[in-house]
Design an enzyme around this catalytic site. Structure first.
Site, PDB file in Angstrom:
ATOM      1  N   LYS A 141      62.792 -35.394  74.494  1.00  0.00           N
ATOM      2  CA  LYS A 141      64.155 -35.844  74.791  1.00  0.00           C
ATOM      3  C   LYS A 141      64.964 -34.619  75.200  1.00  0.00           C
ATOM      4  CE  LYS A 141      68.010 -36.336  73.479  1.00  0.00           C
ATOM      5  NZ  LYS A 141      69.303 -35.863  74.142  1.00  0.00           N
TER       6      LYS A 141
ATOM      7  N   GLU B  13      65.646 -24.790  65.421  1.00  0.00           N
ATOM      8  CA  GLU B  13      66.047 -23.517  66.008  1.00  0.00           C
ATOM      9  C   GLU B  13      67.505 -23.671  66.420  1.00  0.00           C
ATOM     10  OE1 GLU B  13      65.090 -20.997  70.004  1.00  0.00           O
ATOM     11  OE2 GLU B  13      63.385 -22.004  69.053  1.00  0.00           O
TER      12      GLU B  13
ATOM     13  N   CYS C  86      71.129 -18.414  72.462  1.00  0.00           N
ATOM     14  CA  CYS C  86      71.250 -18.377  71.001  1.00  0.00           C
ATOM     15  C   CYS C  86      71.083 -16.970  70.448  1.00  0.00           C
ATOM     16  CB  CYS C  86      70.229 -19.320  70.366  1.00  0.00           C
ATOM     17  SG  CYS C  86      68.514 -18.927  70.756  1.00  0.00           S
TER      18      CYS C  86
ATOM     19  N   GLU D  85      80.212 -19.391  66.791  1.00  0.00           N
ATOM     20  CA  GLU D  85      79.380 -19.251  67.983  1.00  0.00           C
ATOM     21  C   GLU D  85      80.154 -19.784  69.189  1.00  0.00           C
ATOM     22  OE1 GLU D  85      74.737 -19.907  69.171  1.00  0.00           O
ATOM     23  OE2 GLU D  85      75.781 -21.624  68.291  1.00  0.00           O
TER      24      GLU D  85
END
Length: 513
Positions: free
Chosen positions: A196, A275, A309, A407
């Site tokens: 997906k 993750e 990331c 973030e």
């Protein structure tokens, strides 16, 4: 832009127009059980061109019914794929890599057009994806190997077996490479896959699914080894994580979404690999090679539009060199070239989506309120066109500010001074995340001490992020659970079974004699 760059830009635009035409002319379908099909519901969603925010593609929007069909196809195909000899599986994965290389230019152009990432970086996306398949292909023959663990009266040995059909949910940033990073080890282990992709950038997932399906079919295997379902997280993603016949889910994305996925998978006790996000520090001590450190600090936040990331979004700089180092940073940030993603001279392209632009551009206002200084940037670029934002540099910050804690996931760098080794470690660890960290120093002892004490899953010393595929990739705290890379990937996609065989030399206890 010089003449050669202008010609290359024009060539890229022309080639991208051809590569993207198929996605603009018809609804982008799912791949389920070897067949390309639209959603059972008939629902669709649209993706946007990051340079203009005009509709780029119309995509089939999957839900529980489509996920159910894909999961059943993966379950049906699993026995045959599991039974394929490891050497044959290695051959098939190398063939997938070959087909990726053959379509490398197309993949790069579609990825750049779909995500807004500069072509200078996406030109390598297919090569890295092929490398992932080759790496895990070569490890497929040993994936099921275990250990010999003899005891006095028994011989114990372990074997590894594929866990079963797995769900893989990938993000919108560098989607092609990250999809191969997850799918290649799953296939090498003997698992079947339901993929997906993120709804903001689903197009290269179609190319990857085509390549894998064609290769598996050519090998004479039944359909359903790989399946692709587009859709939103709250519908298709949720249905995938909740299914009992999906034995594991590997997810890359935001920490908050990772928490929801864990909750959705809990009733089926599904194994999870998450993750997640990061607020990664790069620590620059006053004894570092400052020229090399400067290049690494800039590259690890402003490349890939800051949408990565492992970006070093916090630069912790020793106070004695803080002013000079931030001055040098500012000079370079002002020179970063913002422009169309297909322009070979572009260093920062448009961000992925207007919603993400809104999030990223909320931070300059908050930074000013908190007392930080915006030395460079802080707004839109190219007169407000599309999703272009200015590379931004914050100074005068401290660890309590939002720009130092959250973030941002864009080309925004926060620079914070520190006083000595202990202070650097304190500031670096003073966040909820723990994915990566970078240390710049010539003191070998200090490098080892700081690396030991940082709360992060991956540390680079005197280097930017340079991946070595056998090494573990993953984080601590809100940056995730589990590790990718090398044998660590097989630990997730495979069950370890212990078999104990007696030498018939021990005394079996009696009861009821």
């Amino acid at each position: 832009m010089n003449k050669a760059a202008q010609e290359q830009f024009a060539s890229n635009v022309a080639a991208a127009t051809v590569a993207m035409a198929r996605f603009k002319s018809a609804t982008v379908p799912h791949l389920i059980g070897g067949s390309w099909r639209l959603s059972v519901s008939g629902e669709t969603f649209r993706t946007l061109d990051p340079t203009t925010n005009e509709t780029q593609a119309t995509v089939a929007s999957g839900d529980a019914e489509d996920i159910s069909a894909a999961a059943r196809a993966a379950v049906t195909a699993f026995p045959a794929w599991r039974a394929v000899a490891a050497a044959k599986r290695r051959e098939i994965l190398h063939a997938i890599a070959d087909r990726i290389i053959a379509r490398a230019d197309e993949i790069a152009l579609v990825e750049s057009s779909d995500t807004g990432q500069p072509i200078r970086y996406m030109a390598k996306a297919a090569l890295r994806g092929a490398e992932n398949f080759r790496f895990f292909a070569d490890r497929a023959p040993g994936a099921r190997d275990g250990l010999a663990l003899p005891d006095t009266d028994h011989l114990n040995y372990t074997i590894r077996q594929p866990v079963g059909p797995v769900g893989i949910i990938t993000p919108w940033n560098t989607p092609f490479m990250l999809s191969t990073w997850k799918i290649a080890p799953a296939l090498a282990a003997g698992c079947t896959v339901v993929h997906k992709p993120a709804e903001w950038s689903p197009l290269t997932a179609v190319i990857l699914a085509e390549i894998m399906n064609e290769t598996v079919t050519a090998a004479g295997l039944p359909p359903g080894v790989v399946n692709l379902v587009h859709g939103h997280g709250e519908s298709a993603g949720k249905a995938l994580t909740e299914r009992a016949d999906i034995k594991a889910v590997a997810f890359i994305g935001e920490s908050a979404t990772g928490s929801m996925i864990m909750e959705q998978g809990a009733p089926t006790l599904k194994r999870m690999h998450l993750e997640l996000g990061g607020k990664n520090p790069v620590i620059v001590f006053n004894d570092a090679d400052l020229d090399r450190a400067l290049e690494a600090v800039l590259f690890m936040i402003y490349s890939l539009n800051g949408e990565r990331c492992t970006s070093s979004s916090r630069a912790l700089v020793e106070r004695s060199i803080y002013d000079d180092f931030t001055t040098r940073l500012a000079e370079r940030v002002r020179r970063i070239r913002v422009g169309p993603p297909l322009d070979p001279s572009t260093e920062v392209g448009p961000l992925i989506h207007p919603d993400h632009v809104e999030k990223v551009l909320s931070y300059p206002t908050r930074a000013r309120v908190d007392g930080a200084t915006i030395v460079v940037g802080g707004g839109r670029a190219l007169d407000g066109a599309g999703n272009y934002v200015q590379p931004t540099l914050y100074t005068g910050a401290n660890s309590s500010m939002g720009i130092a804690q959250e973030e941002i996931f864009g080309p925004h760098l926060t620079v914070i001074p520190f006083d000595g080794e202990a202070d650097a470690i304190r500031i670096a660890n003073d966040v909820r995340y723990g994915l990566a960290a970078y240390i710049w120093t010539r003191d070998v002892g200090r490098a080892h001490r700081v690396a030991r004490d940082l709360e992060a899953g991956m540390i680079w010393v005197n280097s930017e992020n340079v991946r070595h595929l056998p090494t573990p990739f993953g984080g601590m705290k809100l940056s995730g659970i589990g590790r990718d890379g090398g044998d660590y990937s097989f630990d997730f996609y495979m069950e370890t079974k212990n078999i104990s065989v007696a030498y018939d030399s021990h005394v079996v206890p009696k009861i009821g004699a």
